[in-house]
Design a protein around this motif. Structure first.
Motif, mmCIF file in Angstrom:
data_model
loop_
_atom_site.group_PDB
_atom_site.id
_atom_site.type_symbol
_atom_site.label_atom_id
_atom_site.label_comp_id
_atom_site.label_asym_id
_atom_site.label_seq_id
_atom_site.Cartn_x
_atom_site.Cartn_y
_atom_site.Cartn_z
ATOM 1 N N PRO A 1 0.888 -1.045 0.136
ATOM 2 C CA PRO A 1 0.038 -0.084 -0.036
ATOM 3 C C PRO A 1 0.807 1.115 -0.015
ATOM 4 C CG PRO A 1 -0.755 -1.576 1.488
ATOM 5 C CD PRO A 1 0.627 -1.984 1.003
ATOM 6 N N ARG B 1 -2.603 4.076 -4.875
ATOM 7 C CA ARG B 1 -3.121 2.874 -3.921
ATOM 8 C C ARG B 1 -2.075 2.059 -3.706
ATOM 9 N NH1 ARG B 1 -8.071 1.170 -7.510
ATOM 10 N NH2 ARG B 1 -6.599 1.610 -9.258
ATOM 11 N N GLU B 2 -0.891 1.928 -4.670
ATOM 12 C CA GLU B 2 0.160 0.947 -4.143
ATOM 13 C C GLU B 2 1.253 1.546 -4.844
ATOM 14 O OE1 GLU B 2 -1.869 -3.467 -4.911
ATOM 15 O OE2 GLU B 2 -1.635 -2.256 -6.652
#
Length: 246
Positions: A131, A137-138
């Motif tokens: 995360p 998001r990543e």
């Protein structure tokens, strides 16, 4: 990803948008289109909402709803070569090359930090997704070979120009992991300017200074296709302002 969308209603593309996407063309034939994508234009958007290069491909749709198809992607902040297929056989042919890693990709990046003393090298640090705590998001971090989630990743790099703790680097990824060049440059100690996830974001540049300069690929007709995208004015200005030769 192989295949060509067909028999769908054709969205209305504004004349200015159609002119814009056509202005980005660097190659066009009956099977392949290639664009010099500007930084900030996403290749796709979640749920197809908002402007993206994929949506703008409707400008090339046929009356029966068939339209060009993406066969690979580059990050929204990355500029440069993006190739798409105009037919189903072309999409299958091109997609297979990306999947089997037989394409040759060349990127240019402006980096800063602990620039390597060597002028060239190969980084083969595996990467894994975690995360992100900054934008997105990543993100990718270094991993040990065999570790859960670890993906092999290899990037050959060479320094084209130096100026203090800045450098213009040519990167040639042998694998195609998410954020591979961005993560590897940060691991090397010199993140890409303007990188909000792996570097200092807007504190170092108004955009991600990463450019897909060249793509060598086999055309569906069997010939070799070398696609080159010239550097944008903002990239050139940033390099020049730092004393880097392009």
């Amino acid at each position: 990803m192989a295949g060509v969308t067909r028999n769908r209603p054709i969205p209305t593309i504004k004349p200015d948008d159609a002119a814009f996407i056509r202005s980005l063309l660097i190659h066009e034939d009956d099977q392949v289109l290639a664009f010099n994508k500007p930084s900030g234009l996403p290749v796709q958007t979640a749920g197809g909402r908002g402007q993206s290069l994929d949506f703008l491909l409707w400008a090339f749709a046929k009356s029966n709803g068939k339209r060009p198809k993406l066969v690979h992607r580059i990050d929204s902040g990355t500029s440069g070569v993006l190739v798409v297929a105009r037919t189903k056989p072309a999409a299958a042919h091109l997609s297979e090359q990306f999947a089997s890693r037989t394409t040759e990709k060349t990127y240019l990046a402006i980096v800063s930090g602990d620039v390597p003393a060597d002028n060239a090298g190969v980084l083969s640090t595996p990467l894994k997704k975690v995360p992100s705590d900054r934008g997105g998001r990543e993100k990718m971090i270094a991993a040990r070979a065999g570790e859960a989630g670890a993906q092999s990743a290899t990037t050959a790099w060479s320094i084209l120009s130096r100026s203090g703790n800045y450098a213009l680097i040519e990167a040639r990824p042998e694998t195609g992991r998410m954020h591979q060049i961005r993560a590897h440059m940060a691991i090397l100690g010199c993140p890409i300017l303007g990188d909000r996830i792996y570097g200092t974001g807007k504190l170092s540049a108004d955009r991600l200074m990463l450019h897909a300069a060249r793509l060598d690929i086999e055309h569906p007709n069997g010939s070799r296709l070398s696609l080159e995208a010239p550097l944008s004015d903002d990239f050139l200005a940033k390099a020049s302002g730092l004393g880097l030769r392009t």
